[in-house]
Design a protein around this motif. Sequence first.
Motif, PDB file in Angstrom:
ATOM      1  N   VAL A   1       0.862  -1.254  -0.030  1.00 58.16           N
ATOM      2  CA  VAL A   1       0.062  -0.088  -0.042  1.00 58.16           C
ATOM      3  C   VAL A   1       1.056   1.168  -0.072  1.00 58.16           C
ATOM      4  N   ILE A   2       0.972   1.828  -1.225  1.00 57.63           N
ATOM      5  CA  ILE A   2       1.714   3.066  -1.115  1.00 57.63           C
ATOM      6  C   ILE A   2       0.788   4.068  -1.081  1.00 57.63           C
ATOM      7  N   TYR A   3       1.167   4.949  -0.084  1.00 59.57           N
ATOM      8  CA  TYR A   3       0.224   6.235   0.447  1.00 59.57           C
ATOM      9  C   TYR A   3       0.887   7.390   0.721  1.00 59.57           C
ATOM     10  N   MET A   4       0.460   8.368  -0.082  1.00 50.00           N
ATOM     11  CA  MET A   4       1.105   9.607  -0.047  1.00 50.00           C
ATOM     12  C   MET A   4       0.582  10.736   0.992  1.00 50.00           C
ATOM     13  N   ASN A   5      -0.463  10.497   1.689  1.00 50.53           N
ATOM     14  CA  ASN A   5      -1.148  11.145   2.780  1.00 50.53           C
ATOM     15  C   ASN A   5      -1.248  12.582   2.019  1.00 50.53           C
ATOM     16  N   GLU A   6      -1.665  12.575   1.016  1.00 49.37           N
ATOM     17  CA  GLU A   6      -1.858  14.065   0.363  1.00 49.37           C
ATOM     18  C   GLU A   6      -3.402  13.803  -0.360  1.00 49.37           C
ATOM     19  N   VAL A   7      -3.899  14.898  -0.624  1.00 51.18           N
ATOM     20  CA  VAL A   7      -5.151  15.312  -1.244  1.00 51.18           C
ATOM     21  C   VAL A   7      -5.204  14.825  -2.796  1.00 51.18           C
ATOM     22  N   GLU A   8      -4.343  15.510  -3.239  1.00 43.93           N
ATOM     23  CA  GLU A   8      -4.275  15.310  -4.844  1.00 43.93           C
ATOM     24  C   GLU A   8      -2.831  15.132  -5.247  1.00 43.93           C
ATOM     25  N   ILE A   9      -2.680  14.037  -6.172  1.00 45.76           N
ATOM     26  CA  ILE A   9      -1.342  13.584  -6.631  1.00 45.76           C
ATOM     27  C   ILE A   9      -1.320  13.576  -8.227  1.00 45.76           C
ATOM     28  N   GLU A  10      -0.465  14.211  -8.789  1.00 45.86           N
ATOM     29  CA  GLU A  10      -0.212  13.978 -10.241  1.00 45.86           C
ATOM     30  C   GLU A  10      -0.099  12.740 -10.567  1.00 45.86           C
ATOM     31  N   GLU A  11      -0.693  12.358 -11.822  1.00 46.25           N
ATOM     32  CA  GLU A  11      -0.572  11.253 -12.334  1.00 46.25           C
ATOM     33  C   GLU A  11       1.060  10.570 -12.578  1.00 46.25           C
ATOM     34  N   GLU A  12       1.853  11.978 -13.133  1.00 45.50           N
ATOM     35  CA  GLU A  12       3.147  11.526 -13.480  1.00 45.50           C
ATOM     36  C   GLU A  12       4.103  11.000 -12.008  1.00 45.50           C
ATOM     37  N   ILE A  13       3.455  11.369 -10.977  1.00 46.06           N
ATOM     38  CA  ILE A  13       4.115  11.041  -9.580  1.00 46.06           C
ATOM     39  C   ILE A  13       3.791   9.538  -9.349  1.00 46.06           C
ATOM     40  N   LEU A  14       2.584   9.045  -9.760  1.00 52.78           N
ATOM     41  CA  LEU A  14       2.115   7.798  -9.601  1.00 52.78           C
ATOM     42  C   LEU A  14       2.687   6.835 -10.555  1.00 52.78           C
ATOM     43  N   PHE A  15       3.276   7.135 -11.706  1.00 53.34           N
ATOM     44  CA  PHE A  15       4.034   6.256 -12.357  1.00 53.34           C
ATOM     45  C   PHE A  15       5.545   6.285 -12.117  1.00 53.34           C
ATOM     46  N   GLU A  16       5.902   7.297 -11.461  1.00 58.89           N
ATOM     47  CA  GLU A  16       7.348   7.639 -10.733  1.00 58.89           C
ATOM     48  C   GLU A  16       7.374   6.562  -9.723  1.00 58.89           C
ATOM     49  N   ASN A  17       6.510   6.365  -8.719  1.00 62.40           N
ATOM     50  CA  ASN A  17       6.191   5.618  -7.803  1.00 62.40           C
ATOM     51  C   ASN A  17       6.271   4.177  -8.221  1.00 62.40           C
ATOM     52  N   GLY A  18       5.458   4.131  -9.452  1.00 64.70           N
ATOM     53  CA  GLY A  18       5.469   2.590 -10.006  1.00 64.70           C
ATOM     54  C   GLY A  18       6.809   1.975 -10.574  1.00 64.70           C
ATOM     55  N   GLU A  19       7.320   2.977 -11.206  1.00 66.28           N
ATOM     56  CA  GLU A  19       8.638   2.450 -11.887  1.00 66.28           C
ATOM     57  C   GLU A  19       9.813   2.195 -10.662  1.00 66.28           C
ATOM     58  N   GLU A  20       9.809   3.055  -9.592  1.00 65.51           N
ATOM     59  CA  GLU A  20      10.861   2.980  -8.697  1.00 65.51           C
ATOM     60  C   GLU A  20      10.478   1.565  -7.554  1.00 65.51           C
ATOM     61  N   LEU A  21       9.039   1.390  -7.664  1.00 63.26           N
ATOM     62  CA  LEU A  21       8.920  -0.055  -6.806  1.00 63.26           C
ATOM     63  C   LEU A  21       9.217  -1.126  -7.645  1.00 63.26           C
ATOM     64  N   LEU A  22       8.872  -1.193  -9.176  1.00 68.12           N
ATOM     65  CA  LEU A  22       9.392  -2.260 -10.002  1.00 68.12           C
ATOM     66  C   LEU A  22      10.862  -2.557 -10.041  1.00 68.12           C
ATOM     67  N   LYS A  23      11.613  -1.523  -9.927  1.00 66.75           N
ATOM     68  CA  LYS A  23      13.028  -1.584  -9.960  1.00 66.75           C
ATOM     69  C   LYS A  23      13.507  -2.369  -8.768  1.00 66.75           C
ATOM     70  N   ILE A  24      12.962  -2.134  -7.731  1.00 66.15           N
ATOM     71  CA  ILE A  24      13.354  -2.766  -6.402  1.00 66.15           C
ATOM     72  C   ILE A  24      12.983  -4.172  -6.245  1.00 66.15           C
ATOM     73  N   LEU A  25      11.697  -4.408  -6.883  1.00 69.34           N
ATOM     74  CA  LEU A  25      11.138  -5.715  -6.875  1.00 69.34           C
ATOM     75  C   LEU A  25      12.041  -6.729  -7.713  1.00 69.34           C
ATOM     76  N   ILE A  26      12.483  -6.206  -8.804  1.00 69.15           N
ATOM     77  CA  ILE A  26      13.180  -7.310  -9.871  1.00 69.15           C
ATOM     78  C   ILE A  26      14.541  -7.078  -9.253  1.00 69.15           C
ATOM     79  N   LYS A  27      14.994  -6.142  -8.542  1.00 73.39           N
ATOM     80  CA  LYS A  27      16.413  -6.485  -8.012  1.00 73.39           C
ATOM     81  C   LYS A  27      16.653  -7.219  -6.721  1.00 73.39           C
ATOM     82  N   SER A  28      15.558  -7.349  -5.931  1.00 68.37           N
ATOM     83  CA  SER A  28      15.779  -7.616  -4.524  1.00 68.37           C
ATOM     84  C   SER A  28      14.693  -8.678  -4.221  1.00 68.37           C
ATOM     85  N   ALA A  29      13.622  -8.884  -4.842  1.00 69.93           N
ATOM     86  CA  ALA A  29      12.502  -9.823  -4.454  1.00 69.93           C
ATOM     87  C   ALA A  29      13.175 -11.277  -4.048  1.00 69.93           C
ATOM     88  N   PRO A  30      12.532 -11.973  -3.202  1.00 69.74           N
ATOM     89  CA  PRO A  30      13.153 -13.246  -2.836  1.00 69.74           C
ATOM     90  C   PRO A  30      12.354 -14.207  -3.828  1.00 69.74           C
TER      91      PRO A  30
END
Length: 418
Positions: A312-341
């Motif tokens: 659950v990636i939660y930014m504690n903000e009211v409005e979030i630009e879609e570009e930020i959501l895609f950046e969050n997703g890209e960083e999360l996938l990089k970590i998963l592919i690098k370090s997921a068991p």
Amino acid sequence: MKQLPSVSHQSLLFDYVSFCRSINVNIMKSIISVGSSSASNRLFLQQEFYNLFMKKCSELKYLDMRSIEHQIFNFPEAKLRFESLYELKCDTSIDSSYFYGLAHISQYIQKIIVVNNAKTKANFGVVKLIEVQKNLKYFELIDDHYIYAPGPDRDSYKEILLALEKNANIITHLNIYFIFISRTSPNVFPKFLKLKTLITGFGFSFSKEQLKMCVYRELEIFKIDYYDLKAASIIIENSGGRLKKIFLGSSYELDDYISDFDDDSLIFIRRVYENCLSIEHLSLVFPPSEQHFDEFEKLLKTCQNLKSLLLVIYMNEVEIEEEILFENGEELLKILIKSAPINLREIRFLYDVKFSLESLEEFLEKWRGRPALSIFTCRSIYKEENYVRLINKYKDNRIIKDFRCESFDNVVNENFKM
């Protein structure tokens, strides 16, 4: 006067009733109502059913007595039929006399589920039934908060908690979600030393010092509310290293500002990888900061038995630009592919994260050689044609086992399977 229906006592070729081991009062009443519209007739047929059951059935293992209308525990054969009862489901709106009757003959029930829906004071029949148990392993209290509301100065859980305290040394599964403040719970909860499963929401009932008194060295399954991260971290730190499942959940979506969310979510991640090397199923909620991503990566590298993740990636903000959501997703996938068991086979994503077509394809391409992955999300973007085409491609290549866009409730429900 309307004549009651006649009842045939002709023997069946096969004695089905003698093999019956359970009674669900609501189901039985529903079946009877199909054939009779008269209330008096239905009561008569219910009485005949119980008479037949008491004479034919050798023992009873399961009873759901909600909406019961007959004192079946006063039947001459009741003790023989109910002394082997294993599981009971009931509610606090039932007259207490039923519970006193059952308490007299059933003292080795191992599993009790109570729906708390009485509009007045505690049901002392339920309290008595809990008190007399000698082998109670599993207890669940479900607050029907749409019906039930305590007085402003009343601890609505006091009597039941004090009754449970007498079984604290043998209860292994406890499910009590505190909708209202309980002043009794901090005194009782530390005594459940044998817990293997704890499902609760501590809320405002416990201070930090009181939480530290709750030490569960045998705990294997732990579920708590998203908003209780501080309490969850303390429980995890004092667990015995046997935790295999940690679920964060709620009956409602995150939609408010959470106090101390950044710090509490960071500490929670650390407590997991410091104390839960055997963890297999895990829920995490955190903001997409660099520090949180770093700690998440440490967790992936440390907890090598992980099989499923709810992120659950939660930014504690009211409005979030879609570009930020895609950046969050890209960083999360990089970590998963690098370090997921290597054992990781299921990931569920919620809230402030989206995957661009390019990032998702890169992730799936690099997932080759691993066990096929199942992905859950409630984002409708993945139903678009380009995404569907990409997902089907990697399903055909057996890199994706399943990719589902489900409701919020299904994504957070650990029992909902693909």
